[in-house]
Enzyme design. Structure first.
Site: not given
Ligand code: XLS
Ligand code: NI
Ligand code: NI
Length: 445
Positions: A109, A112
């Site tokens: 993200h 991150d």
């Molecule tokens: C949350 C999601 C998230 C997505 C990416 O439950 O899995 O981690 O994979 O935003």
């Protein structure tokens, strides 16, 4: 891939080298028992079957904090009071980890990779700076970006939704983040770009106009696609379904819901689906079901491989160790052309009590081995057993004669109905589920 074990100035995982394949009898927790990246199964190396990817957020941002207590691990790259230095150290650590594990991809993200700034412009500048550094790391290591995404669910401004927020004034912030994250994904040669709508849903119908919200989501994604294509993004946009959590009713409930949504808003040529095992569980589906339904629609994109706890109703994001899930998943993938331009992103975190640095390696190794075993088993089932023949023969009556005529759309309801009297009561045919289950278990050895 060249392996540079001390990518940065400092080694963050000392004492751990490149993880190698030692075979099923090895007792070394830091070795692969089944995942042998160059082993060819069904015409493809294991590496290409899986296209494993490290989830930046769980592995390098999640410190074990939960609603009941703070973090349980201290990251050695943390520089108190200096988020940019911290982000740079984190990048070094991430690439050290990824190359030591021998994985080809990663996912992030925006937040991150780089910290949010005090202004929109500062946030964008931070992301650009860190993406440029990530690019150098990619070039030096051969590691590639499976997908990038924007975190438009954590900040308080998104509490009532991101693209589905009832307040228009929130949408420009979503756009700014998504635009910058698409730019970073393009700069890093990402194969995909993900939208997971954590706040795209609602808690109460009493205060919600679902039609307007879903229309806004469709319109927003059209504009994001248009921008991405104009900016040169050649990869696939992915929607990641999840039925609930954090909102009670999430709009992208499951594969079937997303398929309908993509077609309704004319997104089906540019978008596919990123399926997560734990989200399937929350939707009362299996992972394999979600993947199969997406494949059937030609919209299978990529995977978040993790697992939930069937006794807990939330996204526990555990590393996948369930061999049955892995086998069923690989059976579906092998029958449907494989992972394509997608990959298997470990959207999973160590348990809060797993506090040794090596636990991060062990968790990934264990999951990679589980999936490798699943692949080997599924391939044996397909190659050696009668499984495929049995499954196909269930539908044989549609292959010729009236069945084929119906399947090709050439038989109307009256003609079909008239056959009932002519054919009489159909002979009872067993579905043989237990036999199929027996075959699967026979190859799990
Ligand atoms: C949350 C999601 C998230 C997505 C990416 O439950 O899995 O981690 O994979 O935003
Ligand atoms: Ni996910
Ligand atoms: Ni999830």
């Amino acid at each position: 891939m060249s392996v540079n074990l001390t990518v940065g100035e400092k080694e963050f995982f000392p004492g751990i080298g490149r993880i190698s394949f030692e075979g099923p009898d090895s007792a070394n927790p830091l070795a692969f028992k089944h995942y042998d990246e160059n082993r060819v199964i069904a015409g493809k190396s294991m590496k290409d079957h899986f296209r494993f990817a490290i989830a930046y957020w769980h592995s390098f941002c999640g410190n074990g904090s939960d609603p009941f207590g703070p973090g349980t691990v201290d990251f050695p790259w943390e520089v108190p009071g200096d988020p940019i230095q911290t982000a740079k150290g984190k990048l070094d650590a991430a690439f050290e980890f990824i190359t030591k594990l021998g994985v080809g991809f990663y996912c992030f993200h925006d937040r991150d990779l780089a910290p949010e700034g005090k202004t929109v412009a500062e946030s964008e500048k931070n992301l650009k700076e860190l993406a440029a550094l990530a690019k150098q790391k990619q070039e030096a290591s051969g590691v590639r970006l499976l997908w990038g995404t924007a975190n438009v669910f954590s900040h308080r401004r998104y509490t009532n939704g991101a693209a589905t927020n009832p307040d228009f004034n929130v949408l420009p912030h979503v756009a700014a983040q998504v635009k910058a994250a698409i730019d970073a994904t393009i700069a890093l040669g990402g194969d995909n770009y993900v939208f997971w709508g954590g706040r795209e849903g609602y808690y109460s119908l009493l205060n919600t106009n679902t039609k307007r919200e879903i229309d806004h989501l469709g319109a927003f994604l059209q504009k994001a696609r248009d921008y991405g294509r104009k900016a040169g993004f050649k990869g696939t946009f992915l929607i990641e379904p999840k039925p609930m959590e954090p909102t009670k009713h999430q709009y992208d409930f499951d594969s079937a819901t997303v398929i309908g949504f993509l077609h309704k808003y004319g997104l089906e040529k540019d978008f596919k689906i990123n399926i997560e095992n734990n989200h399937a569980t929350l939707a009362s589906h299996t992972f394999a079901h979600e993947v199969q339904i997406a494949c059937d629609a030609g919209l299978f994109g990529s995977l978040d491989v993790n697992q939930g706890d069937p006794h807990n109703g939330w996204d526990t994001d555990e590393f996948l160790t369930n061999l049955y899930d892995a086998t069923h998943l690989m059976l579906v993938l092998l029958q449907n052309g494989g992972i394509g331009r997608g990959g298997m992103n470990f959207d999973a975190k160590r348990r809060r009590s797993s506090t040794d640095a090596e636990d991060l390696f062990i968790a990934h190794i264990s999951s990679m081995d589980t999936l490798a075993r699943g692949l080997i088993i599924a391939n044996e089932i397909l190659e050696k057993s009668d499984y495929l023949k049995m499954k196909e023969s269930r539908y044989a009556s549609f292959d010729t004669g009236d069945g084929a005529k119906f399947e090709s759309g050439k038989m109307g309801l009256e003609e079909l109905a008239a056959l009932a009297g002519k054919l009489g009561e159909p002979k009872q045919i067993s579905g043989k589920q237990e036999l199929y289950e027996m075959i699967v278990n026979q190859y799990i050895r």
